[in-house]
Enzyme design. Structure first.
Site, PDB file in Angstrom:
ATOM      1  N   ILE A 265       1.133  57.859  28.496  1.00 39.21           N
ATOM      2  CA  ILE A 265       1.215  56.823  29.128  1.00 39.21           C
ATOM      3  C   ILE A 265       2.891  57.206  29.526  1.00 39.21           C
ATOM      4  O   ILE A 265       3.419  56.031  30.385  1.00 39.21           O
ATOM      5  CB  ILE A 265       1.147  54.980  29.469  1.00 39.21           C
ATOM      6  CG1 ILE A 265       1.159  55.137  27.674  1.00 39.21           C
ATOM      7  CG2 ILE A 265      -0.352  55.281  28.335  1.00 39.21           C
ATOM      8  CD1 ILE A 265       1.479  53.695  26.958  1.00 39.21           C
ATOM      9  N   GLY A 266       2.548  58.565  29.311  1.00 43.32           N
ATOM     10  CA  GLY A 266       4.494  58.970  29.487  1.00 43.32           C
ATOM     11  C   GLY A 266       5.161  59.177  28.427  1.00 43.32           C
ATOM     12  O   GLY A 266       6.277  59.689  28.643  1.00 43.32           O
TER      13      GLY A 266
ATOM     14  N   SER B  59       3.647  52.140  17.885  1.00 42.94           N
ATOM     15  CA  SER B  59       4.131  54.248  17.539  1.00 42.94           C
ATOM     16  C   SER B  59       2.840  54.751  16.394  1.00 42.94           C
ATOM     17  O   SER B  59       3.572  55.330  15.851  1.00 42.94           O
ATOM     18  CB  SER B  59       5.309  53.516  17.131  1.00 42.94           C
ATOM     19  OG  SER B  59       6.692  52.688  17.830  1.00 42.94           O
TER      20      SER B  59
ATOM     21  N   THR C 179       2.256  59.727  17.663  1.00 48.06           N
ATOM     22  CA  THR C 179       3.126  61.143  16.776  1.00 48.06           C
ATOM     23  C   THR C 179       2.604  60.830  15.355  1.00 48.06           C
ATOM     24  O   THR C 179       1.899  61.821  14.962  1.00 48.06           O
ATOM     25  CB  THR C 179       4.391  61.057  16.822  1.00 48.06           C
ATOM     26  OG1 THR C 179       4.503  60.941  18.602  1.00 48.06           O
ATOM     27  CG2 THR C 179       4.872  61.475  16.619  1.00 48.06           C
TER      28      THR C 179
ATOM     29  N   GLY D 150       6.913  57.685  13.459  1.00 43.28           N
ATOM     30  CA  GLY D 150       6.860  56.653  15.025  1.00 43.28           C
ATOM     31  C   GLY D 150       8.422  56.678  15.637  1.00 43.28           C
ATOM     32  O   GLY D 150       9.414  56.432  14.809  1.00 43.28           O
TER      33      GLY D 150
ATOM     34  N   GLU E 130       8.762  52.340  19.902  1.00 46.28           N
ATOM     35  CA  GLU E 130       9.059  50.884  19.688  1.00 46.28           C
ATOM     36  C   GLU E 130       9.997  50.867  19.711  1.00 46.28           C
ATOM     37  O   GLU E 130      11.006  49.460  19.224  1.00 46.28           O
ATOM     38  CB  GLU E 130       7.916  49.438  19.041  1.00 46.28           C
ATOM     39  CG  GLU E 130       6.330  50.375  19.720  1.00 46.28           C
ATOM     40  CD  GLU E 130       5.208  49.490  19.264  1.00 46.28           C
ATOM     41  OE1 GLU E 130       4.431  50.534  18.618  1.00 46.28           O
ATOM     42  OE2 GLU E 130       5.276  47.966  19.633  1.00 46.28           O
TER      43      GLU E 130
END
Ligand code: FES
Ligand code: FES
Length: 919
Positions: free
Chosen positions: A638-639, A680, A683, A869, A872
């Site tokens: 989402i970017g 998060s 990854t 992560g 957030e």
């Protein structure tokens, strides 16, 4: 009829003279690169050049361009300066979701045409009308400034060097040339338009009148859909046991924006329909917008099974907090409140559905394609296999596009009418209907001993969860686990409660309640340090969680706890900033004596992935007979860069250059379930699944060739070459090999689910397999007369375990910090009052200061190549660091967010009065 020049060619529009230029470009001219974020002149996404000058095409009637030259993103020819600009955006990571990028490119091209060597101020001025919710603007500024200089070189790493390389986004080019397709950019020509009828009241029962008569008297409207048309279950929700939101309310609308019906028909008719003509009778009830009103005796019960309008409570306890507090040498109490915060992604919810035989196919923006599919199967009363979700590019999400929004309406319309059906929310509809960050009301008491060690911590948080559950249970459960911050806290009790009100559903927004609790905890820590007379960073370092020390849930990490490494990385910057502020404040002349400088610090920790729940991701990787390496990457990008980062991980696991890997993403028919893009986790969780898939594929290939484990893998067309350390080389002709059902000669599919355990009745257990850590220093100036806050610099230190892509790490940090700035200083969503982007303010390019980053890498044992992560975490410290800096500068203690100038002035006056000084 209007004649003008478009991208260098003469064109004629047949649409009425008052039609928006943006609509002409997107529909009549077939150029969807010009984006629509607000249709009100607030976001700049629709920027085009009119005779060389940037304008908002949404505010420009087509008649106004008669005889003029219009240039859209598609007409910015990729040569000369524009080619450099595109390249610079990519090299700097200046396009994340990319929805603002066409507007930014247009504005920047106009600036560079006039001023080939702009300074930072020029860039801020020129791009000031275009909003970006993802990047924090800094990389956009850098990208534009760099166009006049030497091009920034992006690496193209070799096998084994992909992880850690700051490569540009693998999917970036269509973002900078405007060709990327978002939810409303490529709908079928014959699609019907859907419009949802929503409650104008906060709380109201209703009766829908004569639908047949309405249809008969409204040609062009082909259907009215309501709860009676739902073939399956008229209910959805992201956490199945709490699912409670109807696609269409049946008798009572619980919030302003609740859907009660939808009309479907010809686009022109639907667009111009006056909702006052819809046959519905409303009976409004007394409204409950605050938890206090919803919990009051005699308050109307919003959900039959939820007494007191309480959705859920969260609880964590360890040690004896009361006794420790009683014995504490110093103690502070703090009360903080935060409002609803709107996600304000620039792309509103949009998409379309088609009926294909007995299947429904939904295209559009989402953060959670597989979850959408499961919800739709229930709503439509269909097998899961009958639902296909094909995600478009997603123009920002930040948590809200995890929830189902437009999907059921287009699915139902397409199913019932047998024609494609589309929808694109207006900005107002998006802001009314979508989820928000939970408002919080937090009381915290925390103590410390004579040496400064935390002694007793009692936290009570009330969270306004709005009309429906959404992610309220997650917030209520996550907050008590995180409210201690990343500090050793032996004696601890944290309660949270999520309360239903007649506000929009509060859901997921970057941090799931933790940014709110961090405001209380980090501001209280400043007060405690002051009581002790101790340096604020030293106080935090003294209490920082260490390896081997239990968290408040009793979880012990023997390695990977990186918070003190973050603090250590900030030591020099901290002392320099504090000294600089003190020096400025001492030497301020009478002319500038109204400005005071301050420095604040705050930290974060954040558990990656679901709390004590299964959380698997599955990745598939294969090699085709013609030598193509394909990664089925279903983690929605989402970017934030999942497409790039996860591919870097997979490439190193297989042992090939990342640019040799082709990504196949999103479509639920083509990709295994990677779970949702939230918490998060991508990854860490999907990255680990990608690593395992790459390793398994490598193992399969090496075993086939019977070569040693260190052999290199290279593909040259359809020939696979394996070379071992001893100099042996094996060439395999892939075209001679059989392919499996997926079309691969070699294929591996692996799943990773982080190890967690359920929490007991005291919240003790293993909620997350990994936490990430971070800290931020804010340097700012406060205009003590007017209450203005000017951010001067933000220095960050985030422990990401291993920076898979340092460029993207910085981008995530800057974007999260920008949202934290908004939370601290300006954002305040009020249902019915701030439902647009001129009343609801988000940071613009001029609101974000310079950054300095330290990327800390304390490897995690579970994470892929040690990665944790990040997405957030980065927002959490910003608001408390700003509040702490304002107090440091002026003495003004502001614990009711946002810290708008009026509140800053009032708090300064209160601080001065407390010191007996005239205000
Ligand atoms: S769409 Fe035109 S300014 Fe937002
Ligand atoms: S990259 Fe700017 S809004 Fe997403």
């Amino acid at each position: 009829m209007t004649c003008f020049t478009l991208n260098g060619k003469p064109v004629t529009s047949q649409l009425p003279a008052s039609t928006r230029l943006s609509d002409v470009l997107r529909t009549e001219m077939g150029l969807p690169g010009t984006k629509i974020g607000c249709n009100a002149g607030d976001c700049g996404a629709c920027s085009v050049l009119l005779d060389g000058a940037p304008i908002c095409s949404c505010l420009t009637a087509i008649a106004q361009v008669d005889g003029a030259a219009v240039t859209s993103i598609e007409g910015l020819h990729a040569d000369g300066t524009i080619a450099k600009l595109q390249d610079s955006f990519l090299a700097h990571g200046a396009a994340q979701c990319g929805i603002c990028t066409p507007g930014m490119m247009v504005a920047a091209s106009a600036l560079l045409a006039e001023n080939p060597a702009p300074n930072r101020h020029d860039v801020e001025d020129a791009l000031g009308g275009v909003l970006c919710r993802c990047t924090g603007y800094s990389k956009i500024i850098d990208a534009v400034l760099a166009v006049g200089g030497d091009a920034k070189i992006s690496p193209r790493p070799q096998a084994g060097q992909n992880v850690g390389s700051p490569i540009r986004h693998l999917d970036g080019q269509p973002k900078v040339d405007g060709s990327l397709i978002y939810g409303d950019d490529a709908v079928p020509q014959d699609a019907l338009l859907v419009r949802v009828i929503r409650s104008p009241h906060h709380y109201s029962s209703f009766t829908i009148g004569d639908k047949a008569g309405f249809l008969a008297s409204h040609p062009g409207i082909l259907a009215v859909l309501d709860a009676s048309d739902i073939p399956g279950r008229n209910c959805f929700g992201v956490i199945p046991p709490f699912a409670d939101q109807p696609v269409f309310a049946e008798t009572t609308a619980l919030y302003r924006g609740d859907a009660v019906a939808a009309i479907v028909g010809d686009a022109d008719v639907i667009r111009h329909f006056d909702e006052a003509d819809f046959p519905i009778t409303w009976t409004p009830y007394e409204t409950m917008l605050s938890p206090a009103s919803a919990m009051a005796d005699g308050a109307r019960k919003m959900h039959a099974n939820r007494d007191g309008n309480i959705l859920v409570r969260g609880y964590v306890e360890t040690g004896d907090a009361d006794q420790a507090l009683a014995a504490a040498a110093h103690k502070v109490e703090i009360h903080t409140t935060t409002p609803f915060i709107e996600h304000a992604y620039i792309e509103p919810e949009a998409g379309y559905a088609t009926r294909e035989g007995n299947r429904i196919v939904i295209h559009g923006c989402t953060q959670a394609a597989q979850m959408d599919r499961e919800s739709l199967a229930e709503i439509m009363g269909m097998e899961l296999e009958a639902i296909r979700v094909v995600p478009s590019a997603c123009g920002g999400g930040f948590g809200s596009k995890l929830d189902v929004s437009f999907q059921p309406y287009v699915a139902l319309a397409a199913w019932v009418l047998g024609r494609p059906a589309r929808i694109c929310y207006s900005r107002g509809e998006s802001m009314r209907a979508s989820t928000k960050r939970h408002p919080s009301d937090i009381r915290l008491a925390v103590g410390c001993d004579e040496t400064g060690r935390i002694s007793g911590f009692v936290f009570d948080g009330i969270f306004n969860t709005g009309a429906y559950a959404s992610w309220g249970p997650t917030v209520a459960n996550r907050v008590p686990i995180h409210a201690s911050g990343p500090y050793a806290t032996k004696d601890y009790r944290a309660n949270s409660v999520a309360v239903h009100t007649n506000a929009p559903p509060a859901g997921a927004f970057r941090g799931f309640g933790v940014p709110q609790s961090a405001v209380a905890q980090e501001c209280a820590f400043d007060l405690l340090a002051e009581k002790l007379g101790m340096d604020r960073l030293a106080f935090r370092r003294l209490n920082a969680l260490k390896n081997g020390v239990p968290t408040v849930t009793g979880q012990v990490f023997n390695s990977g706890v990186g918070i003190d490494d973050c603090f250590a990385a900030l030591e020099d910057s901290w002392h320099a900033a504090v000294a600089s502020a003190a020096s400025f404040n001492q030497t301020a002349t009478s002319d500038d004596s109204l400005w005071r400088r301050g420095v604040g610090i705050a930290s974060c920790w954040y558990g990656c992935g679901n709390t004590s729940l299964p959380n698997p991701s599955t990745m598939r990787m294969g090699i085709t007979a013609d030598g193509k390496i394909v990664l089925h990457q279903g983690a929605m990008d989402i970017g934030q860069g999942a497409n790039t980062v996860i591919t870097q991980i997979a490439a190193d696991a297989l042992g090939v250059p990342v640019h040799d890997v082709h990504i196949l993403g999103g479509d639920t028919d083509l990709t295994p379930d990677c779970g949702k893009t939230s918490a998060s986790r991508q990854t860490f969780v999907s990255g680990k699944a990608a690593m395992l898939s790459g390793m398994a594929l490598r193992d399969m290939v090496l075993r086939h060739g019977n070569v040693d484990a260190n052999a290199t893998i290279a593909l040259d067309g359809a020939v696979l070459t394996l070379a071992d350390a001893g100099g042996g080389t094996l060439r395999i002709a892939l075209t001679d090999m059989p392919v499996n059902d997926y079309g691969y000669v070699f294929m591996a599919e692996e799943t990773y689910d982080p190890p967690t355990s359920p929490l007991d009745e005291k919240g003790q257990g293993i909620p997350y397999a990994v936490f990430g850590y971070g800290a931020q220093i804010v340097e700012l100036s406060v205009d003590a007369a007017l209450g203005r806050v000017r951010l001067d610099k933000i220095t960050t230190a985030h422990d990401v375990g291993r920076a898979i892509n340092p460029l993207l790490v910085e981008g995530q940090i800057e974007g999260g910090v920008a949202q934290g700035i908004g939370m601290a200083l300006m954002e305040d969503y009020q249902p019915g009052r701030t439902e647009n982007l001129h009343d609801y303010l988000i940071p613009t390019i001029g609101d974000v200061p310079k950054f300095d980053h330290v990327i800390v890498e304390v490897a995690d044992q579970e994470g892929p190549y040690g990665a944790k992560g990040l997405g957030e975490h980065v927002l959490i410290p910003t608001a408390p660091a700003i509040l702490n800096a304002i107090r440091h500068a002026t003495g003004a203690a502001i614990y009711d967010l946002p810290a708008t100038p009026d509140k800053v002035c009032a708090a300064i006056a209160a601080a001065q009065a407390a010191q007996g000084r005239p205000s």
